[in-house]
Design a protein around this motif. Structure first.
Motif, PDB file in Angstrom:
ATOM      1  N   LYS A 222     -21.375  23.241 -15.336  1.00 10.65           N
ATOM      2  CA  LYS A 222     -21.547  22.954 -16.786  1.00 10.65           C
ATOM      3  C   LYS A 222     -21.230  21.517 -17.380  1.00 10.65           C
ATOM      4  N   TYR A 223     -20.151  21.163 -16.866  1.00 11.93           N
ATOM      5  CA  TYR A 223     -19.656  19.963 -17.500  1.00 11.93           C
ATOM      6  C   TYR A 223     -19.033  18.979 -16.153  1.00 11.93           C
ATOM      7  N   LYS A 224     -19.195  17.560 -16.430  1.00 14.18           N
ATOM      8  CA  LYS A 224     -18.500  16.688 -15.376  1.00 14.18           C
ATOM      9  C   LYS A 224     -17.408  16.130 -15.997  1.00 14.18           C
ATOM     10  N   VAL A 225     -16.143  16.416 -15.413  1.00 14.19           N
ATOM     11  CA  VAL A 225     -15.034  16.122 -16.078  1.00 14.19           C
ATOM     12  C   VAL A 225     -14.597  14.803 -15.379  1.00 14.19           C
ATOM     13  N   PHE A 226     -13.941  13.634 -16.189  1.00 12.68           N
ATOM     14  CA  PHE A 226     -13.529  12.450 -15.611  1.00 12.68           C
ATOM     15  C   PHE A 226     -11.955  12.521 -16.004  1.00 12.68           C
ATOM     16  N   ILE A 227     -11.004  12.520 -14.897  1.00 13.56           N
ATOM     17  CA  ILE A 227      -9.814  12.507 -15.348  1.00 13.56           C
ATOM     18  C   ILE A 227      -9.194  10.860 -14.923  1.00 13.56           C
ATOM     19  N   ILE A 228      -8.896  10.247 -16.010  1.00 13.36           N
ATOM     20  CA  ILE A 228      -8.475   8.673 -15.712  1.00 13.36           C
ATOM     21  C   ILE A 228      -6.880   8.716 -15.822  1.00 13.36           C
TER      22      ILE A 228
ATOM     23  N   GLY B 238     -10.516  -2.497 -13.201  1.00 17.30           N
ATOM     24  CA  GLY B 238     -11.403  -3.535 -13.628  1.00 17.30           C
ATOM     25  C   GLY B 238     -12.579  -2.961 -14.362  1.00 17.30           C
ATOM     26  N   ILE B 239     -13.369  -4.115 -14.723  1.00 14.68           N
ATOM     27  CA  ILE B 239     -14.697  -3.823 -15.674  1.00 14.68           C
ATOM     28  C   ILE B 239     -15.547  -3.270 -14.647  1.00 14.68           C
ATOM     29  N   ASP B 240     -15.859  -3.462 -13.243  1.00 16.30           N
ATOM     30  CA  ASP B 240     -16.859  -3.134 -12.437  1.00 16.30           C
ATOM     31  C   ASP B 240     -16.599  -1.658 -12.149  1.00 16.30           C
ATOM     32  N   GLU B 241     -15.497  -1.309 -11.887  1.00 13.52           N
ATOM     33  CA  GLU B 241     -15.159   0.246 -11.855  1.00 13.52           C
ATOM     34  C   GLU B 241     -15.542   0.919 -13.088  1.00 13.52           C
ATOM     35  N   VAL B 242     -15.459   0.547 -14.222  1.00 15.52           N
ATOM     36  CA  VAL B 242     -15.843   1.386 -15.419  1.00 15.52           C
ATOM     37  C   VAL B 242     -17.291   1.196 -15.601  1.00 15.52           C
TER      38      VAL B 242
ATOM     39  N   GLU C  63     -13.669  25.131  -5.465  1.00 16.70           N
ATOM     40  CA  GLU C  63     -14.065  23.544  -4.984  1.00 16.70           C
ATOM     41  C   GLU C  63     -12.914  22.719  -5.654  1.00 16.70           C
ATOM     42  N   ILE C  64     -12.868  22.946  -7.019  1.00 14.34           N
ATOM     43  CA  ILE C  64     -11.856  22.214  -7.797  1.00 14.34           C
ATOM     44  C   ILE C  64     -10.305  22.272  -7.111  1.00 14.34           C
ATOM     45  N   MET C  65     -10.148  23.534  -6.716  1.00 14.01           N
ATOM     46  CA  MET C  65      -8.729  23.678  -6.156  1.00 14.01           C
ATOM     47  C   MET C  65      -8.425  23.031  -4.702  1.00 14.01           C
ATOM     48  N   ALA C  66      -9.700  22.718  -3.933  1.00 18.63           N
ATOM     49  CA  ALA C  66      -9.615  22.299  -2.747  1.00 18.63           C
ATOM     50  C   ALA C  66     -10.035  20.645  -2.671  1.00 18.63           C
ATOM     51  N   GLY C  67     -10.286  20.318  -3.814  1.00 19.28           N
ATOM     52  CA  GLY C  67     -10.467  18.826  -4.093  1.00 19.28           C
ATOM     53  C   GLY C  67     -11.869  18.263  -3.626  1.00 19.28           C
ATOM     54  N   LYS C  68     -12.734  19.319  -3.734  1.00 16.97           N
ATOM     55  CA  LYS C  68     -14.013  19.133  -3.181  1.00 16.97           C
ATOM     56  C   LYS C  68     -15.289  18.852  -4.172  1.00 16.97           C
ATOM     57  N   SER C  69     -14.797  19.171  -5.529  1.00 17.53           N
ATOM     58  CA  SER C  69     -15.824  19.236  -6.584  1.00 17.53           C
ATOM     59  C   SER C  69     -16.393  17.974  -6.824  1.00 17.53           C
ATOM     60  N   LEU C  70     -17.772  17.938  -6.671  1.00 18.24           N
ATOM     61  CA  LEU C  70     -18.226  16.487  -6.966  1.00 18.24           C
ATOM     62  C   LEU C  70     -18.409  16.522  -8.666  1.00 18.24           C
ATOM     63  N   ASP C  71     -18.222  17.362  -9.449  1.00 19.65           N
ATOM     64  CA  ASP C  71     -18.020  17.579 -10.598  1.00 19.65           C
ATOM     65  C   ASP C  71     -16.838  16.949 -11.712  1.00 19.65           C
ATOM     66  N   LEU C  72     -15.746  16.804 -10.575  1.00 16.50           N
ATOM     67  CA  LEU C  72     -14.383  16.566 -10.897  1.00 16.50           C
ATOM     68  C   LEU C  72     -14.026  15.358 -10.486  1.00 16.50           C
ATOM     69  N   ILE C  73     -14.363  14.353 -11.174  1.00 14.54           N
ATOM     70  CA  ILE C  73     -13.998  12.778 -10.930  1.00 14.54           C
ATOM     71  C   ILE C  73     -12.401  12.420 -11.451  1.00 14.54           C
ATOM     72  N   GLU C  74     -11.700  12.218 -10.126  1.00 14.87           N
ATOM     73  CA  GLU C  74     -10.337  11.763 -10.668  1.00 14.87           C
ATOM     74  C   GLU C  74     -10.193   9.995 -10.398  1.00 14.87           C
ATOM     75  N   ILE C  75      -9.787   9.223 -11.452  1.00 17.99           N
ATOM     76  CA  ILE C  75      -9.664   7.803 -11.090  1.00 17.99           C
ATOM     77  C   ILE C  75      -8.328   7.434 -11.462  1.00 17.99           C
ATOM     78  N   ASP C  76      -7.659   6.641 -10.372  1.00 16.29           N
ATOM     79  CA  ASP C  76      -6.315   5.906 -10.878  1.00 16.29           C
ATOM     80  C   ASP C  76      -6.552   4.681 -11.296  1.00 16.29           C
ATOM     81  N   ALA C  77      -6.155   4.440 -12.382  1.00 20.03           N
ATOM     82  CA  ALA C  77      -6.332   3.246 -13.353  1.00 20.03           C
ATOM     83  C   ALA C  77      -5.521   2.437 -12.524  1.00 20.03           C
ATOM     84  N   ALA C  78      -4.665   2.598 -12.189  1.00 21.87           N
ATOM     85  CA  ALA C  78      -3.637   1.500 -11.459  1.00 21.87           C
ATOM     86  C   ALA C  78      -3.985   0.826 -10.266  1.00 21.87           C
ATOM     87  N   SER C  79      -5.226   1.341  -9.607  1.00 25.14           N
ATOM     88  CA  SER C  79      -5.749   0.803  -8.710  1.00 25.14           C
ATOM     89  C   SER C  79      -7.121   0.388  -8.931  1.00 25.14           C
TER      90      SER C  79
END
Length: 216
Positions: A120-126, A101-105, A82-98
């Protein structure tokens, strides 16, 4: 489906990562010993492997087949797939360039409270985390100070000097370096062989010299 080469040949194991030997060694030692930090800061030039290593970290900590004392993800279990296919609900990738703001955080902070869907873990990549507004960065800081046990943060930045010092101090920091010409040429030769194309070495060296140390 046709993939651009940098995505097609993105490393899927730590052993495939080039040019960041000491970072990979430190992370794999931590994973194999179970000493996972709640927050990492990856700094370095574009195309040096920050996001790739962040995704590998996410795969490894959530791999369903990884045995104790090992670090490499299996790339076979449903979590890895799922992670390799970009379909994992527990891997959240956020582009801080777009999404800076405070609302997104705040939305991110609200989402952190929920346990992982199946991992096991929820991973947030910012990515480009230095572009967060000061208000957003302060909101993120509060989360980093009291993170839930199921959350791991990976902040990536190309401009570490713009990061708020208090956030830097709460992360385990890794400085990625520019890749050398020989390292890039070796990877290009590998790709050429896999793609069954012939390119003279001086041409590959010219590409590597003009890449600015970026494998991408």
């Amino acid at each position: 489906m046709s993939l651009v080469l940098y995505r097609k040949y993105r490393p899927q194991t730590f052993a495939e990562v080039i040019g960041q030997k000491y970072i990979v060694q430190t992370l794999t030692n931590a994973i194999s010993s179970g000493m996972i930090s709640h927050a990492y800061l990856f700094s370095g030039p574009r195309g040096s492997g920050k996001t790739t290593v962040a995704r590998l970290l996410s795969k490894a900590v959530n791999c369903q087949n990884r045995k104790s004392g090992e670090a490499e993800p299996c790339n076979q279990c449903s979590s890895c797939q799922e992670i390799m296919a970009g379909k994992s609900l527990d891997l959240i990738e956020i582009d801080a360039a777009s999404h800076r703001g405070i609302d997104e955080v705040r939305e991110l902070r609200d989402g952190i409270r929920f346990v992982p869907t199946k991992s096991k873990y929820k991973v947030f990549i910012i990515d480009e985390s230095h572009q967060l507004t000061r208000e957003a960065a302060n909101a993120l800081l509060k989360t980093l100070e009291e993170p839930p046990s199921h959350a791991i943060f990976v902040l990536a930045t190309t401009e570490i000097h713009k990061m708020i010092p208090t956030i830097v101090s709460r992360c385990q920091r890794f400085d990625f370096r520019r890749l050398t010409v020989p390292e890039i040429v070796k990877k290009l030769e590998f790709i050429c062989e896999k793609e069954n194309v012939k390119v003279e070495k001086p041409a590959l060296e010219l590409l590597a010299i003009n890449s600015g140390g970026s494998i991408r």
